[in-house]
Design a protein around this motif. Sequence first.
Motif, short mmCIF file in Angstrom:
data_model
loop_
_atom_site.label_atom_id
_atom_site.label_comp_id
_atom_site.label_asym_id
_atom_site.label_seq_id
_atom_site.Cartn_x
_atom_site.Cartn_y
_atom_site.Cartn_z
N LEU A 143 16.88 -13.96 -10.78
CA LEU A 143 17.70 -13.01 -10.20
C LEU A 143 17.86 -11.67 -10.94
CD1 LEU A 143 21.00 -14.74 -8.65
CD2 LEU A 143 19.23 -13.79 -7.39
N ALA A 144 17.73 -11.90 -12.10
CA ALA A 144 17.72 -10.71 -13.18
C ALA A 144 16.33 -9.46 -12.87
CB ALA A 144 17.58 -11.21 -14.58
N LEU A 145 15.32 -10.29 -12.47
CA LEU A 145 14.11 -9.38 -12.58
C LEU A 145 13.92 -8.85 -10.87
CD1 LEU A 145 11.35 -10.85 -14.51
CD2 LEU A 145 12.49 -8.78 -14.86
N GLN A 146 14.44 -10.02 -10.06
CA GLN A 146 14.41 -9.73 -8.70
C GLN A 146 15.36 -8.48 -8.32
OE1 GLN A 146 15.61 -13.13 -5.94
NE2 GLN A 146 16.50 -11.54 -4.47
N TYR A 147 16.35 -8.42 -8.95
CA TYR A 147 17.47 -7.09 -8.55
C TYR A 147 17.18 -6.02 -9.40
CZ TYR A 147 20.53 -9.29 -5.26
OH TYR A 147 21.10 -9.86 -4.13
N SER A 148 16.38 -6.02 -10.45
CA SER A 148 15.91 -4.93 -11.46
C SER A 148 14.59 -4.51 -10.31
CB SER A 148 15.28 -5.33 -12.64
OG SER A 148 16.35 -5.90 -13.30
N PHE A 149 13.87 -5.15 -9.87
CA PHE A 149 12.62 -4.65 -9.02
C PHE A 149 13.44 -3.95 -7.69
CE2 PHE A 149 9.21 -8.08 -10.00
CZ PHE A 149 9.32 -7.92 -11.28
N PHE A 150 14.49 -4.48 -7.23
CA PHE A 150 15.24 -3.94 -6.21
C PHE A 150 15.59 -2.62 -6.41
CE2 PHE A 150 19.19 -3.86 -3.63
CZ PHE A 150 18.82 -3.42 -2.19
N HIS A 151 16.18 -2.45 -7.52
CA HIS A 151 17.00 -1.02 -7.96
C HIS A 151 15.87 -0.06 -8.31
CE1 HIS A 151 20.78 -3.51 -8.83
NE2 HIS A 151 20.86 -2.93 -7.53
N TRP A 152 14.78 -0.47 -8.68
CA TRP A 152 13.63 0.54 -9.28
C TRP A 152 12.37 0.38 -8.15
CZ3 TRP A 152 14.31 3.80 -13.42
CH2 TRP A 152 15.60 3.64 -14.12
N GLY A 153 12.45 -0.06 -7.22
CA GLY A 153 11.47 -0.46 -6.40
C GLY A 153 11.27 0.69 -5.04
N THR A 354 -2.57 13.91 2.95
CA THR A 354 -2.35 13.71 4.13
C THR A 354 -0.70 12.95 4.02
OG1 THR A 354 -3.10 11.47 4.31
CG2 THR A 354 -4.39 13.27 5.01
N ILE A 355 -0.02 13.05 4.97
CA ILE A 355 1.35 12.42 4.77
C ILE A 355 1.33 10.81 4.68
CG2 ILE A 355 3.56 11.66 6.12
CD1 ILE A 355 3.37 14.33 7.52
N ARG A 356 0.25 10.25 4.85
CA ARG A 356 0.09 8.84 4.92
C ARG A 356 -0.36 8.50 3.27
NH1 ARG A 356 -3.01 7.50 8.79
NH2 ARG A 356 -1.47 6.56 10.07
N SER A 357 -1.64 9.26 2.76
CA SER A 357 -1.88 9.06 1.58
C SER A 357 -0.61 9.27 0.56
CB SER A 357 -2.87 9.83 1.27
OG SER A 357 -2.91 11.30 1.40
N PHE A 358 -0.02 10.65 0.82
CA PHE A 358 1.18 11.07 -0.04
C PHE A 358 2.24 9.93 0.01
CE2 PHE A 358 5.45 12.57 0.42
CZ PHE A 358 5.49 13.37 -0.99
N ALA A 359 2.68 9.44 1.14
CA ALA A 359 3.89 8.46 1.02
C ALA A 359 3.44 7.00 0.47
CB ALA A 359 4.24 8.35 2.60
N ILE A 360 2.08 6.70 0.56
CA ILE A 360 1.71 5.44 0.01
C ILE A 360 1.80 5.60 -1.41
CG2 ILE A 360 -0.41 3.83 -0.38
CD1 ILE A 360 -1.12 4.33 2.75
N GLY A 361 1.14 6.78 -1.94
CA GLY A 361 1.06 7.07 -3.26
C GLY A 361 2.24 7.15 -4.09
N VAL A 362 3.22 7.95 -3.24
CA VAL A 362 4.76 8.16 -4.04
C VAL A 362 5.39 6.80 -3.85
CG1 VAL A 362 6.98 9.49 -3.56
CG2 VAL A 362 4.62 10.52 -3.23
N MET A 363 5.28 6.20 -2.97
CA MET A 363 6.12 4.76 -2.67
C MET A 363 5.58 3.61 -3.18
SD MET A 363 8.32 3.42 0.61
CE MET A 363 7.04 2.35 1.27
N LEU A 364 4.37 3.42 -3.02
CA LEU A 364 3.85 1.89 -3.62
C LEU A 364 3.43 1.96 -5.00
CD1 LEU A 364 1.91 1.10 -0.40
CD2 LEU A 364 4.11 0.33 -1.01
N VAL A 365 2.70 3.02 -5.68
CA VAL A 365 2.08 2.90 -6.83
C VAL A 365 3.10 3.03 -7.86
CG1 VAL A 365 0.61 4.11 -8.32
CG2 VAL A 365 -0.12 4.05 -6.19
N PRO A 366 4.22 4.09 -7.98
CA PRO A 366 5.35 3.83 -8.88
C PRO A 366 6.01 2.63 -8.94
CG PRO A 366 5.14 5.96 -8.07
CD PRO A 366 4.17 5.34 -7.33
N THR A 367 6.25 2.09 -7.60
CA THR A 367 6.99 0.78 -7.43
C THR A 367 6.41 -0.09 -8.20
OG1 THR A 367 7.93 1.34 -5.42
CG2 THR A 367 7.76 -1.07 -5.82
#
Length: 563
Positions: A143-153, A354-367
């Motif tokens: 749970l410790a890692l699961q919720y850490s992922f949640f808060h920083w994902g 593009t909005i798609r490449s921007f949103a994927i890059g901003v949301m997925l890669v840092p997560t």
Amino acid sequence: MPKEPKQRPKGLTSFSDTLKTPVFIISLILASAFVIVGISLGDTFNQAMDATFDWTTTYLGWTFILGASIFLIVTIFLILSPIGEIKLGEDNEKPEYPLPAWFAMLFSAGMGIGLLFWGVSEPLNHYDWPPFGEGGTEETVHLALQYSFFHWGFHPWAIYSIVACALAYFSYRKGLPMLLSSTLEPLLGRDRLDGGIGNTVNIIGVLATLFGISTSLGLGVMQIGGGLEQLFGWENSEGLWIMIVVVVTALAIISTTTGIDKGIKWLSQINLGVAGMLMLFVLILGPTLFIFNAFTHSTGAYLQNLLSMSFGIDAAGEGTEGWYDAWTIFYWAWWIAWAPFVGSFIARVSRGRTIRSFAIGVMLVPTVGSMMWFSVFGGAALFEQHFGGIDILDEVLADEAQGFFALLNEFPLSTLLIAVAMLSVTVFFVTSSDSGTYVIGMLTSKGNPLPPTRLRITWGIMEGLFAIVLLLAGGLTALQTASLVGGFPFMIIMLLMVYCLLKALFTELRDGSLPVERQRIYAALEDLRAERKLEDDVLVEEPDNIMDEDEARELKKEEEEGK
């Protein structure tokens, strides 16, 4: 094509002109009043901050839970829908920065200090004090890692994506200034963007940025102080914090005078490399197999339970009392308070995508990067705590700022590792403060993407003063309260941003001006032209082949006589 002009107004380039704007004057007065009241009232101010935190989490906590989830759903929609093809700029523009430099700036501005502060301390806190169930068990290790992922994902980066996408769209594609008020153009109209409502929106953005960035700078100061205590035995006290703020703020001001392409860009890339090497060192010399297993298991648990965690607030009180207030609600408020700062900075460096490449890059890669970070450092700390017989938790409970260094103390070359970690925190501090001065400078110079140097220096000093006041007002608790205070009003603005952004994008979709729609129209026109050309060619050739009835009868007669 969008009908609006593409050339973005540059805003005010003179420092003396910015001093006359309502946004600058009112923002500076309110910020100065906060600093003066915080210093002069002392304990009374501390009590007021505590009361504000309790009231906000009790009565408004649900709004942060719903708001953050809405922002995530909208970001996913932008990725999957046809409007994701639209460019944040001219249709033929190329991205301003290459991917490595872009990702480095995203990470440094978005989460750098926080990851170093909470990378060990948060998982161990969840291990000891989970959202439900008994602490210190095998279940709470997961749970410790699961919720850490949640808060920083996904949620924090979706929050950043909304603000950044709206700013970039209305600025680069609609020709409006790089101002938060510009994102409400479909509601306010162009003539009212510089009026009372527009100025109020920008002032809220300035104050939210000051509160949000001061929270992170305060965490960075506490952690640098913790490192100095580990290395030299200096007491991690308020006096040391003030010295650190003064020194690092001075470094940030020096950095801000060099510009984004030199200061922030190169510092971000160098620091990302340093943090990466530190993570690789712990991965190789630490419990490598456990880290990989924990990453795999926690990723699955995070994705599987994402929906229930997103809307969880424990209304019936069956879980651990106060956990959601102290963690999830605080985090969502913190990310929202950071959104005008990080979103503006991301928009500033994301032109041409593009909005798609921007949103994927901003949301997925840092997560993914955040999940790897917590798996390595948090996983190593959990392993040592639960299986290795090394008590890191006591140091974390005594001082969260010591958690990261307490783990590094268990590795070879610990002194060198702590020094490197302190250097990384310092550089993250500088890049965060530097980026913040650019954003507040833009908001108070009518959208100038390169605000006057003296204006950036002014706001850099104010950021340092805010951090000092919050640290003296109660340390971590005051920092958390600042995020709540700055986050709630800006969350309301963000919901309006979502409406305006979707309205504008659907208008483009209906008018057929999106790149994907335009390409389909052009392709259909080409097919039509080709078809007409073929018909014309047939019509030109047909007269030579057409026979009247007499000629046909004559030809048939000749054929019969031949037989």
